[in-house]
Design an enzyme around this catalytic site. Structure first.
Site, PDB file in Angstrom:
ATOM      1  N   HIS A 143      36.142  15.620 124.544  1.00 39.90           N
ATOM      2  CA  HIS A 143      36.216  16.522 123.383  1.00 39.90           C
ATOM      3  C   HIS A 143      35.755  15.797 122.115  1.00 39.90           C
ATOM      4  O   HIS A 143      35.006  16.351 121.317  1.00 39.90           O
ATOM      5  CB  HIS A 143      37.663  16.990 123.148  1.00 39.90           C
ATOM      6  N   ARG A 185      30.342  20.844 130.810  1.00 40.51           N
ATOM      7  CA  ARG A 185      30.316  19.548 131.502  1.00 40.51           C
ATOM      8  C   ARG A 185      29.482  19.606 132.768  1.00 40.51           C
ATOM      9  O   ARG A 185      28.783  18.671 133.120  1.00 40.51           O
ATOM     10  CB  ARG A 185      31.738  19.117 131.872  1.00 40.51           C
ATOM     11  N   SER A 226      41.415  17.917 130.505  1.00 40.82           N
ATOM     12  CA  SER A 226      42.807  17.734 130.093  1.00 40.82           C
ATOM     13  C   SER A 226      43.750  17.897 131.286  1.00 40.82           C
ATOM     14  O   SER A 226      44.736  17.168 131.407  1.00 40.82           O
ATOM     15  CB  SER A 226      43.175  18.749 129.011  1.00 40.82           C
ATOM     16  N   LYS A 272      47.276  28.864 130.951  1.00 40.88           N
ATOM     17  CA  LYS A 272      47.810  27.519 131.173  1.00 40.88           C
ATOM     18  C   LYS A 272      49.026  27.305 130.273  1.00 40.88           C
ATOM     19  O   LYS A 272      49.011  27.688 129.116  1.00 40.88           O
ATOM     20  CB  LYS A 272      46.769  26.447 130.797  1.00 40.88           C
TER      21      LYS A 272
HETATM   22  O1  PNS Z   1      40.497  24.607 126.369  1.00 41.03           O
HETATM   23  P1  PNS Z   1      40.431  26.010 126.868  1.00 41.03           P
HETATM   24  O2  PNS Z   1      41.565  26.310 127.811  1.00 41.03           O
HETATM   25  O3  PNS Z   1      39.098  26.358 127.440  1.00 41.03           O
HETATM   26  O4  PNS Z   1      40.623  26.915 125.556  1.00 41.03           O
HETATM   27  C1  PNS Z   1      40.642  28.293 125.676  1.00 41.03           C
HETATM   28  C2  PNS Z   1      40.653  29.019 124.328  1.00 41.03           C
HETATM   29  C3  PNS Z   1      41.898  28.691 123.513  1.00 41.03           C
HETATM   30  C4  PNS Z   1      39.414  28.647 123.546  1.00 41.03           C
HETATM   31  C5  PNS Z   1      40.595  30.508 124.733  1.00 41.03           C
HETATM   32  O5  PNS Z   1      41.675  30.798 125.566  1.00 41.03           O
HETATM   33  C6  PNS Z   1      40.573  31.441 123.544  1.00 41.03           C
HETATM   34  O6  PNS Z   1      39.537  31.647 122.964  1.00 41.03           O
HETATM   35  N1  PNS Z   1      41.761  32.034 123.218  1.00 41.03           N
HETATM   36  C7  PNS Z   1      41.897  32.988 122.154  1.00 41.03           C
HETATM   37  C8  PNS Z   1      41.959  34.426 122.712  1.00 41.03           C
HETATM   38  C9  PNS Z   1      40.559  34.928 122.960  1.00 41.03           C
HETATM   39  O7  PNS Z   1      39.826  35.203 122.033  1.00 41.03           O
HETATM   40  N2  PNS Z   1      40.147  34.990 124.253  1.00 41.03           N
HETATM   41  C10 PNS Z   1      38.775  35.326 124.624  1.00 41.03           C
HETATM   42  C11 PNS Z   1      38.548  36.776 124.808  1.00 41.03           C
HETATM   43  S1  PNS Z   1      39.497  37.450 126.134  1.00 41.03           S
END
Ligand code: PNS
Length: 172
Positions: free
Chosen positions: A19, A92, A130, A43
């Site tokens: 990251h 990745r 992670s 998660k």
């Molecule tokens: O590190 P991650 O798990 O890929 O992060 C995911 C994250 C937080 C970026 C994603 O879950 C997110 O964008 N959450 C906010 C809610 C949202 O807008 N979801 C996408 C449309 S369903």
């Protein structure tokens, strides 16, 4: 010329050197980069949003055009609030692609002018996630080459809480 502002969202539970590598790359491409620390509802998180924000702030200290903030809304709402033009995501490997494509298209449906831009972290970190970090650390494996130092220390502390010290069998 318009300054381009990007948001780099993630759950960062915890932030990895992959990251951090991506944040550095993004900070060289975009005029401003906002790291958004959100929650992935699929998660459960080991660290609180405040802890995750602090780990990242510490890791990117000194990079002038980067700020780190928590968010709990839809990502597109967060980007709108920050007046960002771009969502930056890391890719990745091919295995990331399906999920990221779906997310970028659904976000575009909700915010047509917001573009998702993908960048690749250094190949040194292409296998680091992670979830794997937490798994290795929970078995007391060494993750020091994959996370910032203070994250390594926090993992040891958090994951050892309530865990009995592994007893060695006495030689008969
Ligand atoms: O590190 P991650 O798990 O890929 O992060 C995911 C994250 C937080 C970026 C994603 O879950 C997110 O964008 N959450 C906010 C809610 C949202 O807008 N979801 C996408 C449309 S369903």
């Amino acid at each position: 010329m318009t300054k381009i502002k990007a948001v780099y969202p993630g759950s960062f539970d915890p932030v990895t050197l992959g990251h951090v590598d991506l944040i550095k790359r993004g900070s060289r491409i975009f005029d401003e980069l906002v790291v958004g620390v959100g929650d992935n509802l699929r998660k459960g998180a080991l660290f609180s949003p405040e802890e995750r924000v602090e780990f990242i702030k510490h890791a990117v200290k000194g990079i002038k055009n980067v700020k780190v903030v928590p968010f709990s809304s839809l990502l597109v709402e967060f980007a709108r609030k920050e007046s960002a033009h771009v969502i930056l995501k890391g890719l990745r490997a091919v295995s990331d692609f399906d999920y990221e494509l779906q997310m970028s298209l659904i976000n575009r449906r909700m915010a047509t002018k917001l573009e998702t831009v993908f960048m690749m972290p250094s190949e040194e970190f292409s296998f680091v996630s992670s979830s794997l970090i937490k798994e290795i650390a929970s078995h007391r494996g060494n993750v020091s080459s994959m996370v910032p130092d203070e994250v390594q220390e926090a993992l040891v502390e958090r994951l050892s809480q309530g865990k009995p010290t592994r007893s060695r069998k006495k030689k008969q």
